[in-house]
Design a protein around this motif. Structure first.
Motif, PDB file in Angstrom:
ATOM      1  N   THR A   9       0.846  -1.185   0.000  1.00 36.90           N
ATOM      2  CA  THR A   9       0.000   0.000   0.000  1.00 36.90           C
ATOM      3  C   THR A   9       0.887   1.242   0.000  1.00 36.90           C
ATOM      4  N   LEU A  10       0.300   2.342  -0.472  1.00 39.97           N
ATOM      5  CA  LEU A  10       1.008   3.625  -0.512  1.00 39.97           C
ATOM      6  C   LEU A  10       0.099   4.709   0.052  1.00 39.97           C
ATOM      7  N   ASP A  11       0.618   5.512   0.967  1.00 38.54           N
ATOM      8  CA  ASP A  11      -0.063   6.720   1.434  1.00 38.54           C
ATOM      9  C   ASP A  11       0.554   7.881   0.668  1.00 38.54           C
ATOM     10  N   THR A  12      -0.198   8.472  -0.258  1.00 38.08           N
ATOM     11  CA  THR A  12       0.410   9.435  -1.177  1.00 38.08           C
ATOM     12  C   THR A  12       0.801  10.749  -0.512  1.00 38.08           C
ATOM     13  N   ILE A  19       6.633  12.101  -8.827  1.00 39.48           N
ATOM     14  CA  ILE A  19       6.982  10.944  -7.980  1.00 39.48           C
ATOM     15  C   ILE A  19       5.931   9.850  -8.138  1.00 39.48           C
ATOM     16  N   LEU A  20       4.655  10.223  -8.055  1.00 39.96           N
ATOM     17  CA  LEU A  20       3.577   9.242  -8.190  1.00 39.96           C
ATOM     18  C   LEU A  20       3.643   8.571  -9.559  1.00 39.96           C
ATOM     19  N   ASN A  21       3.883   9.345 -10.594  1.00 40.57           N
ATOM     20  CA  ASN A  21       3.978   8.823 -11.954  1.00 40.57           C
ATOM     21  C   ASN A  21       5.141   7.829 -12.086  1.00 40.57           C
ATOM     22  N   GLU A  22       6.265   8.198 -11.532  1.00 36.20           N
ATOM     23  CA  GLU A  22       7.449   7.324 -11.610  1.00 36.20           C
ATOM     24  C   GLU A  22       7.200   5.995 -10.899  1.00 36.20           C
ATOM     25  N   ILE A  23       6.633   6.058  -9.700  1.00 39.57           N
ATOM     26  CA  ILE A  23       6.352   4.833  -8.946  1.00 39.57           C
ATOM     27  C   ILE A  23       5.311   3.990  -9.678  1.00 39.57           C
ATOM     28  N   ALA A  24       4.273   4.628 -10.201  1.00 42.39           N
ATOM     29  CA  ALA A  24       3.242   3.890 -10.944  1.00 42.39           C
ATOM     30  C   ALA A  24       3.860   3.141 -12.112  1.00 42.39           C
ATOM     31  N   HIS A  25       4.750   3.787 -12.847  1.00 41.82           N
ATOM     32  CA  HIS A  25       5.379   3.116 -13.993  1.00 41.82           C
ATOM     33  C   HIS A  25       6.295   1.973 -13.566  1.00 41.82           C
ATOM     34  N   ILE A  26       6.995   2.135 -12.464  1.00 43.69           N
ATOM     35  CA  ILE A  26       7.810   1.019 -11.951  1.00 43.69           C
ATOM     36  C   ILE A  26       6.912  -0.158 -11.602  1.00 43.69           C
ATOM     37  N   PHE A  27       5.798   0.119 -10.893  1.00 45.10           N
ATOM     38  CA  PHE A  27       4.867  -0.950 -10.516  1.00 45.10           C
ATOM     39  C   PHE A  27       4.223  -1.590 -11.749  1.00 45.10           C
ATOM     40  N   ILE A  28       3.923  -0.789 -12.754  1.00 44.44           N
ATOM     41  CA  ILE A  28       3.358  -1.339 -13.996  1.00 44.44           C
ATOM     42  C   ILE A  28       4.373  -2.262 -14.666  1.00 44.44           C
ATOM     43  N   ASP A  29       5.615  -1.797 -14.784  1.00 44.62           N
ATOM     44  CA  ASP A  29       6.665  -2.605 -15.412  1.00 44.62           C
ATOM     45  C   ASP A  29       6.895  -3.916 -14.676  1.00 44.62           C
ATOM     46  N   LYS A  30       6.832  -3.872 -13.347  1.00 45.52           N
ATOM     47  CA  LYS A  30       7.098  -5.064 -12.522  1.00 45.52           C
ATOM     48  C   LYS A  30       5.829  -5.847 -12.196  1.00 45.52           C
ATOM     49  N   LYS A  31       4.655  -5.312 -12.653  1.00 44.51           N
ATOM     50  CA  LYS A  31       3.353  -5.941 -12.390  1.00 44.51           C
ATOM     51  C   LYS A  31       3.081  -6.088 -10.881  1.00 44.51           C
ATOM     52  N   VAL A  32       3.353  -5.021 -10.149  1.00 47.00           N
ATOM     53  CA  VAL A  32       3.146  -4.997  -8.699  1.00 47.00           C
ATOM     54  C   VAL A  32       1.741  -4.476  -8.408  1.00 47.00           C
ATOM     55  N   THR A  35      -2.478  -0.898  -3.399  1.00 43.50           N
ATOM     56  CA  THR A  35      -3.559   0.035  -3.082  1.00 43.50           C
ATOM     57  C   THR A  35      -2.931   1.379  -2.790  1.00 43.50           C
ATOM     58  N   TRP A  36      -3.459   2.408  -3.453  1.00 43.75           N
ATOM     59  CA  TRP A  36      -2.960   3.776  -3.311  1.00 43.75           C
ATOM     60  C   TRP A  36      -3.973   4.565  -2.504  1.00 43.75           C
ATOM     61  N   PHE A  37      -3.596   4.982  -1.304  1.00 41.70           N
ATOM     62  CA  PHE A  37      -4.454   5.816  -0.466  1.00 41.70           C
ATOM     63  C   PHE A  37      -4.141   7.273  -0.799  1.00 41.70           C
ATOM     64  N   MET A  38      -5.076   7.889  -1.532  1.00 40.98           N
ATOM     65  CA  MET A  38      -4.858   9.201  -2.138  1.00 40.98           C
ATOM     66  C   MET A  38      -5.326  10.337  -1.228  1.00 40.98           C
ATOM     67  N   THR A  39      -4.591  11.458  -1.290  1.00 40.59           N
ATOM     68  CA  THR A  39      -4.925  12.634  -0.491  1.00 40.59           C
ATOM     69  C   THR A  39      -5.453  13.793  -1.324  1.00 40.59           C
ATOM     70  N   ASN A  40      -5.114  13.841  -2.603  1.00 42.59           N
ATOM     71  CA  ASN A  40      -5.438  15.018  -3.399  1.00 42.59           C
ATOM     72  C   ASN A  40      -5.593  14.650  -4.871  1.00 42.59           C
ATOM     73  N   ALA A  41      -6.274  15.546  -5.598  1.00 38.64           N
ATOM     74  CA  ALA A  41      -6.472  15.349  -7.033  1.00 38.64           C
ATOM     75  C   ALA A  41      -5.119  15.379  -7.743  1.00 38.64           C
TER      76      ALA A  41
END
Length: 182
Positions: A9-12, A19-32, A35-41
């Motif tokens: 899980t991630l608390d944004t 930063i969020l974009n970079e982590i999302a792409h790493i997780f997409i590449d690695k198929k991780v 759950t992303w707990f979001m704070t803002n638009a």
């Protein structure tokens, strides 16, 4: 969710979009899955929504005084769910909680899962169900086992091979994107 599953899980916490974009792409590449707990638009939500098989979006409301989310519990929930209307899971900012708050989230805002319990390195963790009103909705509470900022407070070195991470039971690891980027 099985009793020996490992979940990320991630608390944004208002992290910059890059930063969020970079982590999302790493997780997409690695198929991780995570759950992303979001704070803002953020436009990164569109990317996360394009990978529903990998990402769940939950909310990370701030209920403390002077919160940018609102002036009272109800307003905080209304405001954050206006940004993330499909969210069904929550981890409150700084794990802020009370019985009336949890009941309100379940009964008034249809929250199904709460992840606001931190039980550091405890073995045999399992989700559990609560019902606040007779014939009311259930809340599934899923404790997390690891939290990066609490680990840093202990000045512990994080190592996936740590024996305490190999115990029986559910293991939810919680990270903050800013810490991953740094």
């Amino acid at each position: 969710m099985n009793s020996n599953e490992t979940i990320i899980t991630l608390d944004t916490d208002w992290a910059p979009d890059w930063i969020l974009n970079e982590i999302a792409h790493i997780f997409i590449d690695k198929k991780v899955k995570s759950t992303w707990f979001m704070t803002n638009a953020t436009p990164v939500v569109e990317l996360l929504n394009n990978y529903k098989d990998l990402f769940e979006i939950g909310i990370h409301p701030n209920f403390f005084p002077n919160s940018s989310h609102g002036k009272n519990y109800f307003q905080v929930m209304e405001n954050i769910l206006n940004i993330f209307p499909n969210a069904k899971s929550v981890r409150t900012h700084s794990l802020y909680q009370s019985e009336p708050l949890l009941e309100m989230m379940v009964e008034n805002f249809n929250i199904k899962v709460d992840c606001s319990q931190f039980l550091k390195n405890c073995a045999n963790l399992e989700p559990h169900k609560l019902q606040y009103r007779k014939n009311g909705n259930y809340l599934i509470r899923v404790p997390h086992f690891f939290q990066d900022n609490m680990n840093m407070n202990d000045e512990s070195f994080w190592d996936i091979n740590n024996n305490s991470y190999n115990t029986k039971g559910l293991k939810v690891f919680n990270f903050h994107p800013i810490h991953i980027a740094l």
